[in-house]
Design a protein around this motif. Sequence first.
Motif, PDB file in Angstrom:
ATOM      1  N   ALA A   1       4.488  -0.350  10.997  1.00 51.25           N
ATOM      2  CA  ALA A   1       3.985  -0.481   9.631  1.00 51.25           C
ATOM      3  C   ALA A   1       4.770   0.159   8.593  1.00 51.25           C
ATOM      4  CB  ALA A   1       2.754  -0.277   9.682  1.00 51.25           C
ATOM      5  N   GLY A   2       5.143   1.222   9.041  1.00 52.26           N
ATOM      6  CA  GLY A   2       6.153   2.394   8.096  1.00 52.26           C
ATOM      7  C   GLY A   2       5.345   3.415   7.483  1.00 52.26           C
ATOM      8  N   TRP A   3       5.913   4.042   6.682  1.00 50.68           N
ATOM      9  CA  TRP A   3       5.643   5.211   5.862  1.00 50.68           C
ATOM     10  C   TRP A   3       4.364   5.084   5.141  1.00 50.68           C
ATOM     11  CZ3 TRP A   3       5.244  10.113   5.911  1.00 50.68           C
ATOM     12  CH2 TRP A   3       4.747  10.686   4.657  1.00 50.68           C
ATOM     13  N   ASN A   4       4.167   3.928   4.510  1.00 48.72           N
ATOM     14  CA  ASN A   4       3.009   3.675   3.558  1.00 48.72           C
ATOM     15  C   ASN A   4       1.803   3.601   4.360  1.00 48.72           C
ATOM     16  OD1 ASN A   4       1.844   3.188   1.028  1.00 48.72           O
ATOM     17  ND2 ASN A   4       1.827   0.943   1.695  1.00 48.72           N
ATOM     18  N   ASN A   5       1.788   3.124   5.645  1.00 45.95           N
ATOM     19  CA  ASN A   5       0.450   3.290   6.364  1.00 45.95           C
ATOM     20  C   ASN A   5       0.085   4.631   6.865  1.00 45.95           C
ATOM     21  OD1 ASN A   5      -1.675   1.511   7.820  1.00 45.95           O
ATOM     22  ND2 ASN A   5      -0.464   2.402   9.531  1.00 45.95           N
ATOM     23  N   PHE A   6       1.160   5.411   7.349  1.00 47.00           N
ATOM     24  CA  PHE A   6       1.154   6.528   7.909  1.00 47.00           C
ATOM     25  C   PHE A   6       0.470   7.553   6.538  1.00 47.00           C
ATOM     26  CE2 PHE A   6       2.756  11.205   8.551  1.00 47.00           C
ATOM     27  CZ  PHE A   6       1.942  11.262   9.859  1.00 47.00           C
ATOM     28  N   ARG A   7       1.251   7.378   5.436  1.00 40.19           N
ATOM     29  CA  ARG A   7       0.748   8.228   4.243  1.00 40.19           C
ATOM     30  C   ARG A   7      -0.901   8.233   4.111  1.00 40.19           C
ATOM     31  NH1 ARG A   7       4.360   7.161  -0.675  1.00 40.19           N
ATOM     32  NH2 ARG A   7       3.874   5.119  -0.023  1.00 40.19           N
ATOM     33  N   ALA A   8      -1.259   6.800   4.287  1.00 38.72           N
ATOM     34  CA  ALA A   8      -2.603   6.566   3.780  1.00 38.72           C
ATOM     35  C   ALA A   8      -3.412   7.433   4.581  1.00 38.72           C
ATOM     36  CB  ALA A   8      -2.803   4.986   3.974  1.00 38.72           C
ATOM     37  N   MET A   9      -3.248   7.746   5.788  1.00 39.23           N
ATOM     38  CA  MET A   9      -4.054   8.536   6.892  1.00 39.23           C
ATOM     39  C   MET A   9      -3.837   9.864   6.545  1.00 39.23           C
ATOM     40  SD  MET A   9      -6.498   8.579   8.811  1.00 39.23           S
ATOM     41  CE  MET A   9      -6.827   6.771   9.384  1.00 39.23           C
ATOM     42  N   VAL A  10      -2.710  10.217   5.778  1.00 38.21           N
ATOM     43  CA  VAL A  10      -2.496  11.701   5.522  1.00 38.21           C
ATOM     44  C   VAL A  10      -2.986  12.068   4.234  1.00 38.21           C
ATOM     45  CG1 VAL A  10      -0.813  13.448   5.033  1.00 38.21           C
ATOM     46  CG2 VAL A  10      -0.527  11.709   6.984  1.00 38.21           C
ATOM     47  N   THR A  11      -2.639  11.242   3.222  1.00 41.53           N
ATOM     48  CA  THR A  11      -2.959  11.539   1.879  1.00 41.53           C
ATOM     49  C   THR A  11      -4.436  10.744   1.322  1.00 41.53           C
ATOM     50  OG1 THR A  11      -1.779   9.848   0.856  1.00 41.53           O
ATOM     51  CG2 THR A  11      -1.009  11.887   1.215  1.00 41.53           C
ATOM     52  N   GLY A  12      -4.693   9.941   2.093  1.00 44.42           N
ATOM     53  CA  GLY A  12      -5.768   8.923   1.745  1.00 44.42           C
ATOM     54  C   GLY A  12      -5.441   7.700   0.669  1.00 44.42           C
ATOM     55  N   TYR A  13      -4.305   7.707   0.394  1.00 47.85           N
ATOM     56  CA  TYR A  13      -3.769   6.702  -0.643  1.00 47.85           C
ATOM     57  C   TYR A  13      -2.601   5.972  -0.166  1.00 47.85           C
ATOM     58  CZ  TYR A  13      -6.457   9.022  -4.192  1.00 47.85           C
ATOM     59  OH  TYR A  13      -7.553   9.726  -4.838  1.00 47.85           O
ATOM     60  N   GLU A  14      -2.602   4.465  -0.380  1.00 44.28           N
ATOM     61  CA  GLU A  14      -1.297   3.937  -0.114  1.00 44.28           C
ATOM     62  C   GLU A  14      -0.770   3.165  -1.214  1.00 44.28           C
ATOM     63  OE1 GLU A  14      -2.081   0.513   2.457  1.00 44.28           O
ATOM     64  OE2 GLU A  14      -3.696  -0.256   1.320  1.00 44.28           O
ATOM     65  N   LEU A  15       0.388   2.752  -1.208  1.00 39.74           N
ATOM     66  CA  LEU A  15       1.195   2.060  -2.290  1.00 39.74           C
ATOM     67  C   LEU A  15       0.841   0.458  -2.142  1.00 39.74           C
ATOM     68  CD1 LEU A  15       4.834   3.309  -2.924  1.00 39.74           C
ATOM     69  CD2 LEU A  15       2.707   3.383  -4.409  1.00 39.74           C
ATOM     70  N   ALA A  16       0.266  -0.074  -3.202  1.00 39.88           N
ATOM     71  CA  ALA A  16      -0.177  -1.524  -3.146  1.00 39.88           C
ATOM     72  C   ALA A  16       0.368  -2.223  -4.145  1.00 39.88           C
ATOM     73  CB  ALA A  16      -1.735  -1.672  -2.896  1.00 39.88           C
ATOM     74  N   PRO A  17       0.758  -3.639  -4.330  1.00 41.33           N
ATOM     75  CA  PRO A  17       1.301  -4.418  -5.388  1.00 41.33           C
ATOM     76  C   PRO A  17       0.098  -4.574  -6.252  1.00 41.33           C
ATOM     77  CG  PRO A  17       0.980  -5.771  -3.215  1.00 41.33           C
ATOM     78  CD  PRO A  17       0.638  -4.182  -3.148  1.00 41.33           C
ATOM     79  N   VAL A  18       0.663  -4.383  -7.620  1.00 38.29           N
ATOM     80  CA  VAL A  18      -0.475  -4.817  -8.818  1.00 38.29           C
ATOM     81  C   VAL A  18       0.051  -6.149  -9.345  1.00 38.29           C
ATOM     82  CG1 VAL A  18      -1.299  -4.046 -11.067  1.00 38.29           C
ATOM     83  CG2 VAL A  18      -0.521  -2.176  -9.251  1.00 38.29           C
ATOM     84  N   LYS A  19      -0.977  -7.012  -9.268  1.00 38.85           N
ATOM     85  CA  LYS A  19      -0.772  -8.281 -10.074  1.00 38.85           C
ATOM     86  C   LYS A  19      -0.709  -8.318 -11.563  1.00 38.85           C
ATOM     87  CE  LYS A  19      -3.538 -10.725  -6.400  1.00 38.85           C
ATOM     88  NZ  LYS A  19      -4.614 -11.729  -6.194  1.00 38.85           N
ATOM     89  N   GLU A  20       0.477  -8.741 -11.920  1.00 40.31           N
ATOM     90  CA  GLU A  20       0.827  -8.585 -13.373  1.00 40.31           C
ATOM     91  C   GLU A  20      -0.501  -9.577 -14.233  1.00 40.31           C
ATOM     92  OE1 GLU A  20       4.742  -9.146 -14.249  1.00 40.31           O
ATOM     93  OE2 GLU A  20       5.551  -7.485 -13.034  1.00 40.31           O
ATOM     94  N   ARG A  21      -0.828  -9.250 -15.057  1.00 42.28           N
ATOM     95  CA  ARG A  21      -1.569 -10.090 -16.064  1.00 42.28           C
ATOM     96  C   ARG A  21      -0.910 -10.899 -16.767  1.00 42.28           C
ATOM     97  NH1 ARG A  21      -6.300  -6.095 -18.627  1.00 42.28           N
ATOM     98  NH2 ARG A  21      -7.036  -5.330 -16.670  1.00 42.28           N
ATOM     99  N   VAL A  22      -1.164 -12.307 -16.941  1.00 45.11           N
ATOM    100  CA  VAL A  22      -0.500 -13.359 -17.742  1.00 45.11           C
ATOM    101  C   VAL A  22      -1.088 -13.380 -19.056  1.00 45.11           C
ATOM    102  CG1 VAL A  22       0.259 -15.796 -17.704  1.00 45.11           C
ATOM    103  CG2 VAL A  22       0.210 -14.583 -15.461  1.00 45.11           C
ATOM    104  N   HIS A  23      -0.523 -13.105 -19.891  1.00 42.49           N
ATOM    105  CA  HIS A  23      -0.712 -13.099 -21.421  1.00 42.49           C
ATOM    106  C   HIS A  23      -0.773 -14.427 -21.951  1.00 42.49           C
ATOM    107  CE1 HIS A  23      -1.110  -9.059 -21.398  1.00 42.49           C
ATOM    108  NE2 HIS A  23      -0.130  -8.601 -20.734  1.00 42.49           N
ATOM    109  N   ALA A  24      -1.618 -15.002 -22.661  1.00 45.90           N
ATOM    110  CA  ALA A  24      -1.695 -16.345 -23.276  1.00 45.90           C
ATOM    111  C   ALA A  24      -0.880 -16.135 -24.564  1.00 45.90           C
ATOM    112  CB  ALA A  24      -3.121 -16.781 -23.577  1.00 45.90           C
TER     113      ALA A  24
END
Length: 223
Positions: free
Chosen positions: A200-223
């Motif tokens: 799974a890589g570093w992101n998954n391991f970091r979540a169990m060490v720090t409590g946080y993981e990197l997740a993609p943010v959906k960009e808002r579509v402006h009208a």
Amino acid sequence: MNRLVPKHPRAIRWMHWVNVPLLAIMIWSGLLIYWANDTYAIRIGDEILFHFFPTGFYRALDLEHGLAVGMAYHFTFMWFFAINGLCYVLYTFVSGAWRHLLPNRHTPREAWHVVLHDLRLRKEPPPRVKFNGAQRIAYTGVILMGAGSLLTGLAIYKPTQLAWLTGLLGGYTWARAEHFALTIGYVLFCIVHISQVMRAGWNNFRAMVTGYELAPVKERVHA
């Protein structure tokens, strides 16, 4: 675009990492005890395919002639192992984390999806959730294994005082075999768990060490 999002609370992380040395000590001390009466083997008829464990295994890990040391460590640290496991179970129910952990009616299908994806037989990745179907089964299973280890361990630790428990588990011989099988199960779980974390890589391991993981943010579509 990615951002850090919370995944594992501090209590879960603490109990997870505390369990690492506790489980290691329990397996090590259990092997010291087992050496004195290593009766288990994989057989076909009278033919022994594999004996648990070869003499070289004990010598390489310095596990010979350590029965007294093994018993002292095992019967001391089993209480810490049990308390840590009990705290984990209580926390999951009090905090509501059990909703993400316990299998549900969708779990078997989701777990099969994970297996096919890991074997590269299905390109579509599993849904991004806190625990996928395979993890729900594995993590719930290892909690049940912990309870089983405690019960079978008590049954062979105090077979006279807890004769009702020993009898319920099939007698001393069966309780010891069940306890040994659960230990092998822990080892196999750890091998799979560590390999999956590495995959799974570093992101998954970091979540169990720090409590946080990197997740993609959906960009808002402006009208």
